[in-house]
Design a protein around this motif. Structure first.
Motif, mmCIF file in Angstrom:
data_model
loop_
_atom_site.group_PDB
_atom_site.id
_atom_site.type_symbol
_atom_site.label_atom_id
_atom_site.label_comp_id
_atom_site.label_asym_id
_atom_site.label_seq_id
_atom_site.Cartn_x
_atom_site.Cartn_y
_atom_site.Cartn_z
ATOM 1 N N SER A 65 0.709 -1.135 0.154
ATOM 2 C CA SER A 65 -0.001 0.052 0.024
ATOM 3 C C SER A 65 0.864 1.317 -0.214
ATOM 4 C CB SER A 65 -1.098 0.009 0.979
ATOM 5 O OG SER A 65 -1.839 -1.068 1.172
ATOM 6 N N PHE A 108 -0.048 5.763 -0.487
ATOM 7 C CA PHE A 108 -0.869 6.853 -0.917
ATOM 8 C C PHE A 108 -0.206 8.131 -0.675
ATOM 9 C CE2 PHE A 108 -4.220 9.852 0.176
ATOM 10 C CZ PHE A 108 -4.823 9.896 -0.654
ATOM 11 N N TRP A 149 -1.486 5.584 -5.383
ATOM 12 C CA TRP A 149 -2.496 5.084 -4.849
ATOM 13 C C TRP A 149 -2.774 3.588 -5.077
ATOM 14 C CZ3 TRP A 149 -7.851 7.940 -4.896
ATOM 15 C CH2 TRP A 149 -8.557 7.453 -3.902
ATOM 16 N N ILE A 173 -11.002 7.925 0.872
ATOM 17 C CA ILE A 173 -9.768 8.318 1.557
ATOM 18 C C ILE A 173 -9.686 8.340 3.198
ATOM 19 C CG2 ILE A 173 -8.169 9.995 1.555
ATOM 20 C CD1 ILE A 173 -8.844 10.464 -1.426
#
Length: 232
Positions: A108, A110, A139, A195
Motif C-alpha cells: 500500500s 498513498f 495510490w 480516503i
C-alpha cells in the motif's frame, strides 16, 4: 493518431496524458469498460492504447468479465508493435497479460512518494530525461512480479515493480504520473469518504504535500506523458 483509452473505474481520468495527447493532435477513443462499453477485439483500428487505474484488482474477472479480453487485446497491440501504456491497475493488468504474477494486497502507498529509476530505467526512451529519483503520486494496495523478459525501469521500498517495459513500447507504470495537483485535488474530493477511512489526516496533509512535492511531480509526470506519446 487514434488512441484507445480504457477506463476501468468511475472518476479516473487521463490527466497529464490527455495534455500530451492533445498537444500531438491525437483522437481519443474512450471506452468505459466497467460500464459495459465494448472493447475492440484487435488493435487494427488504433495506433496505441492507454489502460487506466481503478479500485478493483487485476484478477477480478468474475466482477469485471471484460478483463480477459482486455489482456488479449494488449497482447495484440504488442504483436503489431503498437504502444500500450498501463497506469496503476493498468500496469498490473499488463503484468498479468505478459506472464507476471499479481500480488493482491500487502503493497500500500498513498500520496506523493519517492520512486527511483533502475540503471536500465535511466537509459529508457521514456524515462531518460527525468531525474533518477523523484516524488510522484501513488495510490495502490497491490503489486506484481515482472513478466518474463520485461525491462525493470523503476522501484521503491514498498513496491519493487514500479515500472517496466516489454518490447519497444509496452509500458506498465505503477505510479500515477498522470495525476498532477489538479487531478489529485479532484480525486481528494470525489473519493473523500474512501480516503477518510484509511487516511483521515489527508485533508491536513494535502496542501502541505502538494506544495512540497507537487511542482517536481507535475513536471516529471508531464515529461513522461509527452515522451510516451512521442513513442507512438
Amino acid at each position: 493518431m487514434r488512441v484507445l483509452v480504457v477506463q476501468n473505474f468511475d472518476g479516473t481520468g487521463l490527466g497529464q496524458v490527455e495534455t500530451a495527447l492533445a498537444e500531438a493532435g491525437a483522437e481519443i477513443d474512450l471506452r468505459m469498460a466497467h460500464r459495459g462499453d465494448a472493447l475492440p477485439t484487435t488493435a487494427e483500428s488504433h495506433d496505441a492504447a492507454v489502460i487506466l487505474g481503478g479500485g478493483q484488482n487485476a484478477l477480478a474477472d468474475e466482477e469485471y468479465p471484460y478483463i480477459p479480453g482486455l489482456l488479449e487485446l494488449a497482447r495484440d497491440f504488442h504483436a503489431r508493435d503498437k504502444a500500450v501504456l498501463g497506469i496503476c491497475l493498468g500496469s498490473q493488468l499488463l503484468a498479468r497479460a505478459f506472464g507476471g504474477r499479481n500480488q493482491i494486497g500487502g503493497s500500500s502507498e498513498f500520496g506523493w512518494c519517492k520512486v527511483t529509476l533502475t540503471e536500465p530505467g535511466g537509459a529508457d526512451p521514456m524515462l531518460k530525461d527525468v531525474p533518477k529519483e523523484f516524488p510522484i503520486f501513488q495510490w495502490h494496495d497491490d503489486t506484481f512480479s515482472l513478466p518474463p523478459g520485461a525491462v525493470h525501469l523503476a522501484r521503491n521500498g514498498v513496491a519493487e515493480s514500479q515500472a517496466f517495459r516489454i518490447g519497444r513500447a509496452i509500458y506498465g507504470i505503477q505510479f500515477h504520473f498522470e495525476a498532477d495537483r489538479k487531478l489529485v485535488r479532484d480525486w481528494s474530493t470525489a473519493f473523500a469518504a474512501t480516503i477518510a477511512n484509511r487516511h483521515p489526516d489527508w485533508p491536513e496533509r494535502l496542501e502541505r504535500d502538494a506544495a512540497s512535492h507537487g511542482p517536481q511531480a507535475d513536471a516529471v509526470g508531464l515529461a513522461i506523458a509527452r515522451t510516451w506519446v512521442s513513442l507512438i
